[in-house]
Design a protein around this motif. Structure first.
Motif, mmCIF file in Angstrom:
data_model
loop_
_atom_site.group_PDB
_atom_site.id
_atom_site.type_symbol
_atom_site.label_atom_id
_atom_site.label_comp_id
_atom_site.label_asym_id
_atom_site.label_seq_id
_atom_site.Cartn_x
_atom_site.Cartn_y
_atom_site.Cartn_z
ATOM 1 N N ASN A 15 45.794 -47.037 79.619
ATOM 2 C CA ASN A 15 46.255 -46.662 78.281
ATOM 3 C C ASN A 15 45.643 -45.360 77.770
ATOM 4 O O ASN A 15 46.210 -44.717 76.900
ATOM 5 N N SER A 16 44.464 -45.007 78.286
ATOM 6 C CA SER A 16 43.801 -43.796 77.806
ATOM 7 C C SER A 16 43.297 -42.981 78.993
ATOM 8 O O SER A 16 42.155 -43.144 79.440
ATOM 9 N N GLY A 17 44.176 -42.132 79.509
ATOM 10 C CA GLY A 17 43.808 -41.294 80.647
ATOM 11 C C GLY A 17 42.628 -40.394 80.355
ATOM 12 O O GLY A 17 41.786 -40.150 81.217
ATOM 13 N N SER A 18 42.532 -39.900 79.123
ATOM 14 C CA SER A 18 41.418 -39.010 78.782
ATOM 15 C C SER A 18 40.089 -39.772 78.777
ATOM 16 O O SER A 18 39.059 -39.228 79.179
ATOM 17 N N MET A 19 40.116 -41.042 78.348
ATOM 18 C CA MET A 19 38.897 -41.858 78.381
ATOM 19 C C MET A 19 38.470 -42.077 79.830
ATOM 20 O O MET A 19 37.295 -41.949 80.178
ATOM 21 N N TRP A 20 39.446 -42.389 80.707
ATOM 22 C CA TRP A 20 39.132 -42.606 82.121
ATOM 23 C C TRP A 20 38.560 -41.332 82.731
ATOM 24 O O TRP A 20 37.567 -41.370 83.450
ATOM 25 N N LEU A 21 39.157 -40.200 82.433
ATOM 26 C CA LEU A 21 38.691 -38.933 82.984
ATOM 27 C C LEU A 21 37.259 -38.644 82.538
ATOM 28 O O LEU A 21 36.430 -38.202 83.341
ATOM 29 N N HIS A 22 36.945 -38.938 81.282
ATOM 30 C CA HIS A 22 35.588 -38.741 80.772
ATOM 31 C C HIS A 22 34.606 -39.664 81.499
ATOM 32 O O HIS A 22 33.528 -39.229 81.917
ATOM 33 N N LYS A 23 34.971 -40.949 81.667
ATOM 34 C CA LYS A 23 34.093 -41.893 82.362
ATOM 35 C C LYS A 23 33.899 -41.491 83.821
ATOM 36 O O LYS A 23 32.806 -41.598 84.368
ATOM 37 N N PHE A 24 34.980 -41.015 84.455
ATOM 38 C CA PHE A 24 34.899 -40.590 85.850
ATOM 39 C C PHE A 24 33.966 -39.396 85.988
ATOM 40 O O PHE A 24 33.099 -39.362 86.870
ATOM 41 N N ALA A 25 34.121 -38.403 85.110
ATOM 42 C CA ALA A 25 33.266 -37.213 85.154
ATOM 43 C C ALA A 25 31.808 -37.594 84.939
ATOM 44 O O ALA A 25 30.910 -37.096 85.633
ATOM 45 N N ASP A 26 31.556 -38.499 84.007
ATOM 46 C CA ASP A 26 30.194 -38.961 83.731
ATOM 47 C C ASP A 26 29.604 -39.656 84.957
ATOM 48 O O ASP A 26 28.452 -39.433 85.318
ATOM 49 N N ALA A 27 30.416 -40.462 85.622
ATOM 50 C CA ALA A 27 29.950 -41.164 86.825
ATOM 51 C C ALA A 27 29.624 -40.174 87.944
ATOM 52 O O ALA A 27 28.649 -40.349 88.681
ATOM 53 N N MET A 28 30.427 -39.124 88.087
ATOM 54 C CA MET A 28 30.172 -38.109 89.120
ATOM 55 C C MET A 28 28.864 -37.374 88.848
ATOM 56 O O MET A 28 28.097 -37.091 89.783
ATOM 57 N N VAL A 29 28.585 -37.081 87.586
ATOM 58 C CA VAL A 29 27.323 -36.426 87.232
ATOM 59 C C VAL A 29 26.155 -37.337 87.583
ATOM 60 O O VAL A 29 25.169 -36.910 88.182
ATOM 61 N N ARG A 30 26.266 -38.622 87.225
ATOM 62 C CA ARG A 30 25.190 -39.575 87.552
ATOM 63 C C ARG A 30 25.009 -39.690 89.058
ATOM 64 O O ARG A 30 23.880 -39.725 89.555
ATOM 65 N N MET A 31 26.118 -39.765 89.814
ATOM 66 C CA MET A 31 26.021 -39.888 91.266
ATOM 67 C C MET A 31 25.385 -38.638 91.876
ATOM 68 O O MET A 31 24.653 -38.730 92.865
ATOM 69 N N GLY A 32 25.633 -37.487 91.278
ATOM 70 C CA GLY A 32 25.032 -36.253 91.762
ATOM 71 C C GLY A 32 23.527 -36.207 91.608
ATOM 72 O O GLY A 32 22.850 -35.415 92.263
ATOM 73 N N LYS A 33 22.988 -37.060 90.769
ATOM 74 C CA LYS A 33 21.542 -37.105 90.548
ATOM 75 C C LYS A 33 20.820 -38.055 91.495
ATOM 76 O O LYS A 33 19.594 -38.122 91.487
ATOM 77 N N ILE A 34 21.593 -38.785 92.301
ATOM 78 C CA ILE A 34 20.984 -39.705 93.264
ATOM 79 C C ILE A 34 20.309 -38.884 94.350
ATOM 80 O O ILE A 34 20.909 -37.982 94.928
ATOM 81 N N GLU A 35 19.068 -39.179 94.617
ATOM 82 C CA GLU A 35 18.348 -38.463 95.662
ATOM 83 C C GLU A 35 18.651 -39.107 97.012
ATOM 84 O O GLU A 35 18.419 -40.289 97.220
ATOM 85 N N VAL A 36 19.175 -38.300 97.911
ATOM 86 C CA VAL A 36 19.528 -38.788 99.240
ATOM 87 C C VAL A 36 18.280 -38.842 100.093
ATOM 88 O O VAL A 36 17.511 -37.883 100.145
#
Length: 75
Positions: A15-36
């Motif tokens: 129902n809210s593509g913009s909300m999903w896009l915001h949550k997805f972008a936030d998740a990608m930023v968090r995943m980028g902070k994971i130390e491999v």
């Protein structure tokens, strides 16, 4: 979908593509902070479902090829 709470989240994202896009972008930023972990601290798994545990006696990771063959023989 079997779970009503999951179905509700999916429907809200539909129902809210913009909300999903915001949550997805936030998740990608968090995943980028994971130390491999690399080298002797990391692990490569044949199956992501199974964790490899460090052998406390010798400090080595198990032989993943041997573990995969043992797992496949029981499936």
């Amino acid at each position: 979908m079997d779970r009503a709470d999951t179905a509700g989240m999916v429907q809200a994202n539909i129902n809210s593509g913009s909300m999903w896009l915001h949550k997805f972008a936030d998740a990608m930023v968090r995943m980028g902070k994971i130390e491999v972990l690399t080298g002797p601290h990391g692990q490569i798994r044949k199956s992501c479902r199974h964790l490899l545990l460090l052998n406390k006696k010798n400090g080595k990771w198990p032989d993943t090829d041997r573990l995969a063959s043992i797992h496949n023989s029981h499936v």
